[in-house]
Design a protein around this motif. Structure first.
Motif, PDB file in Angstrom:
ATOM      1  N   GLY A  81     -14.695  40.507  -5.517  1.00 25.14           N
ATOM      2  CA  GLY A  81     -15.204  39.631  -4.470  1.00 25.14           C
ATOM      3  C   GLY A  81     -14.169  38.597  -4.077  1.00 25.14           C
ATOM      4  O   GLY A  81     -12.981  38.724  -4.396  1.00 25.14           O
ATOM      5  N   VAL A  82     -14.620  37.573  -3.383  1.00 26.32           N
ATOM      6  CA  VAL A  82     -13.709  36.552  -2.849  1.00 26.32           C
ATOM      7  C   VAL A  82     -13.669  35.341  -3.762  1.00 26.32           C
ATOM      8  O   VAL A  82     -14.723  34.810  -4.154  1.00 26.32           O
ATOM      9  N   CYS A  83     -12.465  34.905  -4.075  1.00 26.59           N
ATOM     10  CA  CYS A  83     -12.249  33.664  -4.820  1.00 26.59           C
ATOM     11  C   CYS A  83     -11.438  32.725  -3.938  1.00 26.59           C
ATOM     12  O   CYS A  83     -10.314  33.042  -3.556  1.00 26.59           O
ATOM     13  N   ALA A  84     -12.039  31.590  -3.598  1.00 26.87           N
ATOM     14  CA  ALA A  84     -11.356  30.609  -2.743  1.00 26.87           C
ATOM     15  C   ALA A  84     -11.066  29.357  -3.548  1.00 26.87           C
ATOM     16  O   ALA A  84     -11.925  28.877  -4.306  1.00 26.87           O
ATOM     17  N   VAL A  85      -9.867  28.805  -3.372  1.00 33.99           N
ATOM     18  CA  VAL A  85      -9.454  27.625  -4.125  1.00 33.99           C
ATOM     19  C   VAL A  85      -8.628  26.715  -3.222  1.00 33.99           C
ATOM     20  O   VAL A  85      -7.892  27.198  -2.350  1.00 33.99           O
ATOM     21  N   THR A  86      -8.755  25.423  -3.402  1.00 31.88           N
ATOM     22  CA  THR A  86      -7.966  24.456  -2.628  1.00 31.88           C
ATOM     23  C   THR A  86      -7.199  23.541  -3.571  1.00 31.88           C
ATOM     24  O   THR A  86      -7.658  23.242  -4.684  1.00 31.88           O
ATOM     25  N   GLY A  87      -6.047  23.082  -3.087  1.00 30.34           N
ATOM     26  CA  GLY A  87      -5.246  22.104  -3.813  1.00 30.34           C
ATOM     27  C   GLY A  87      -4.952  20.929  -2.899  1.00 30.34           C
ATOM     28  O   GLY A  87      -4.541  21.131  -1.749  1.00 30.34           O
ATOM     29  N   THR A  88      -5.191  19.710  -3.386  1.00 27.27           N
ATOM     30  CA  THR A  88      -4.953  18.514  -2.566  1.00 27.27           C
ATOM     31  C   THR A  88      -4.197  17.465  -3.367  1.00 27.27           C
ATOM     32  O   THR A  88      -4.287  17.407  -4.595  1.00 27.27           O
ATOM     33  N   ALA A  89      -3.448  16.631  -2.630  1.00 32.45           N
ATOM     34  CA  ALA A  89      -2.738  15.505  -3.233  1.00 32.45           C
ATOM     35  C   ALA A  89      -2.775  14.350  -2.243  1.00 32.45           C
ATOM     36  O   ALA A  89      -2.710  14.564  -1.026  1.00 32.45           O
ATOM     37  N   PRO A  90      -2.909  13.117  -2.733  1.00 35.52           N
ATOM     38  CA  PRO A  90      -2.988  11.964  -1.815  1.00 35.52           C
ATOM     39  C   PRO A  90      -1.645  11.686  -1.152  1.00 35.52           C
ATOM     40  O   PRO A  90      -0.584  12.063  -1.664  1.00 35.52           O
ATOM     41  N   GLY A  91      -1.692  11.023  -0.001  1.00 31.97           N
ATOM     42  CA  GLY A  91      -0.469  10.618   0.679  1.00 31.97           C
ATOM     43  C   GLY A  91       0.101   9.354   0.071  1.00 31.97           C
ATOM     44  O   GLY A  91      -0.463   8.763  -0.855  1.00 31.97           O
TER      45      GLY A  91
ATOM     46  N   TYR B 115      -1.360  16.006   1.098  1.00 32.37           N
ATOM     47  CA  TYR B 115      -1.060  17.429   0.933  1.00 32.37           C
ATOM     48  C   TYR B 115      -2.354  18.201   0.763  1.00 32.37           C
ATOM     49  O   TYR B 115      -3.287  17.747   0.086  1.00 32.37           O
ATOM     50  N   SER B 116      -2.418  19.377   1.367  1.00 34.96           N
ATOM     51  CA  SER B 116      -3.596  20.227   1.223  1.00 34.96           C
ATOM     52  C   SER B 116      -3.213  21.681   1.429  1.00 34.96           C
ATOM     53  O   SER B 116      -2.409  22.005   2.320  1.00 34.96           O
ATOM     54  N   ILE B 117      -3.783  22.536   0.572  1.00 25.56           N
ATOM     55  CA  ILE B 117      -3.565  23.972   0.731  1.00 25.56           C
ATOM     56  C   ILE B 117      -4.859  24.692   0.391  1.00 25.56           C
ATOM     57  O   ILE B 117      -5.593  24.296  -0.530  1.00 25.56           O
ATOM     58  N   SER B 118      -5.189  25.743   1.142  1.00 24.76           N
ATOM     59  CA  SER B 118      -6.378  26.564   0.899  1.00 24.76           C
ATOM     60  C   SER B 118      -5.933  27.999   0.679  1.00 24.76           C
ATOM     61  O   SER B 118      -5.205  28.573   1.525  1.00 24.76           O
TER      62      SER B 118
END
Length: 325
Positions: free
Chosen positions: A298-308, A316-319
């Protein structure tokens, strides 16, 4: 508007003929406010006087076949030509900038200068001669508190010499950002000189900068003004996680390496699973890495974020989206 770029096209005998034509048509040199008409109905209109280094507009009417404009200064007998275009009725306009003080004779020519003079006019230029031209450039991205190079290029307007002296850089409030000496160089366009300073903007937003070159007493000052945009720097992850796409069930993906220290701004990245946690899970081994375990199809979705970072770095943000099979 920019100064038209010309190329030499005249002899002394040719100039005398042109000047005589203009004097007869206009009446008194330097007073040619009215357009000069030829038998063919072509008219060339320009203000009787202008300022050296300041562009003025010329208009044409009924000038079928007109292809070039020639400007000749009597003090130098130096003819300069520029290509022009007219519409189906022979009408058009052109920006012309006086380069020398005194009376310049402008003539409109047809068929690449082989069809004779269609019309001419005299224009008196006041002020000092334009001896140099200048351009101003900077790094493509300007960010607060990050050093950026401001580069001014000064070129001899008529010859093949590299101008000497200094260039001063100022902002719109007349604050001096720096002064640099000119260094001679040469490229495919000929000789010129470069002046560069390293300067760091202190605030976000647009900033207008002027570079000024002070020429000798017989030459007009050369300057260039340009507005640059100061924006936040873009954060990127020091370690590149696997791109989104299909993966095999049971695979473990490394999202972040401990040795890479988060983002290029030194910020820690926070990882969050945004799809069902039954299909994948985050792992944080003792090595300090961040890993993603693919547990089910199935689908696994993950995000990564960092403050400015205030006034320096954007957040920073990535999906990422993995499809397990």
């Amino acid at each position: 508007m920019l100064v038209s770029v010309f190329s030499s096209r005249r002899t002394r005998g040719r100039f005398i003929s042109l000047f005589a034509t203009a004097a007869l048509s206009v009446g008194v040199m330097g007073l040619g406010a009215a357009p000069v008409s030829a038998a063919n109905g072509c008219t060339l209109t320009g203000a009787a006087s202008g300022t050296v280094g300041v562009a003025q507009n010329l208009t044409f009417a009924g000038c079928l076949g007109a292809t070039t404009l020639t400007a000749t200064n009597p003090t130098t007998n130096y003819g300069l030509t520029s290509s022009i275009s007219v519409d189906a009725s022979g009408a058009g306009s052109h920006s012309w900038t006086p380069q020398n003080s005194g009376v310049a004779n402008l003539s409109l020519n047809a068929s690449n200068d082989n069809g004779g003079i269609l019309a001419s006019v005299n224009i008196t230029g006041g002020g000092s001669t334009v001896c140099s031209t200048m351009t101003l450039a900077a790094a493509p991205v300007l960010s607060p508190n990050i050093s950026a190079g401001l580069v001014a290029t000064v070129a001899d307007a008529y010859g093949d010499n590299s101008p000497a002296g200094t260039v001063t850089f100022t902002d719109s409030n007349k604050n001096v950002l720096g002064t640099a000496s000119l260094n001679p160089t040469r490229d495919i366009d000929g000789a010129k000189s470069l002046a560069k300073i390293n300067w760091a903007p202190t605030a976000l937003g647009p900033i207008t900068i002027t570079a000024t070159y002070i020429a000798n007493s017989t030459c007009a000052t050369a300057s260039a003004t340009k507005t640059f945009t100061v924006g936040l720097q873009t954060q990127t992850a020091e370690y590149s996680a696997p791109a989104s796409g299909p993966v095999n069930k049971g695979r473990t993906l490394k999202l972040e390496a401990a040795s890479e220290h988060g983002t290029n701004a030194g910020q820690n990245i926070t990882w969050v699973i945004t799809s069902s946690k039954k299909k994948c899970s985050l792992e944080f081994p003792s090595s300090g890495d961040v890993k993603l375990k693919i547990k089910k199809k199935g689908v696994c979705a993950v995000t990564g974020t960092a403050p400015g970072v205030a006034n320096e770095w954007s957040p920073y943000s990535i999906s990422l989206r993995y499809h397990a099979k």
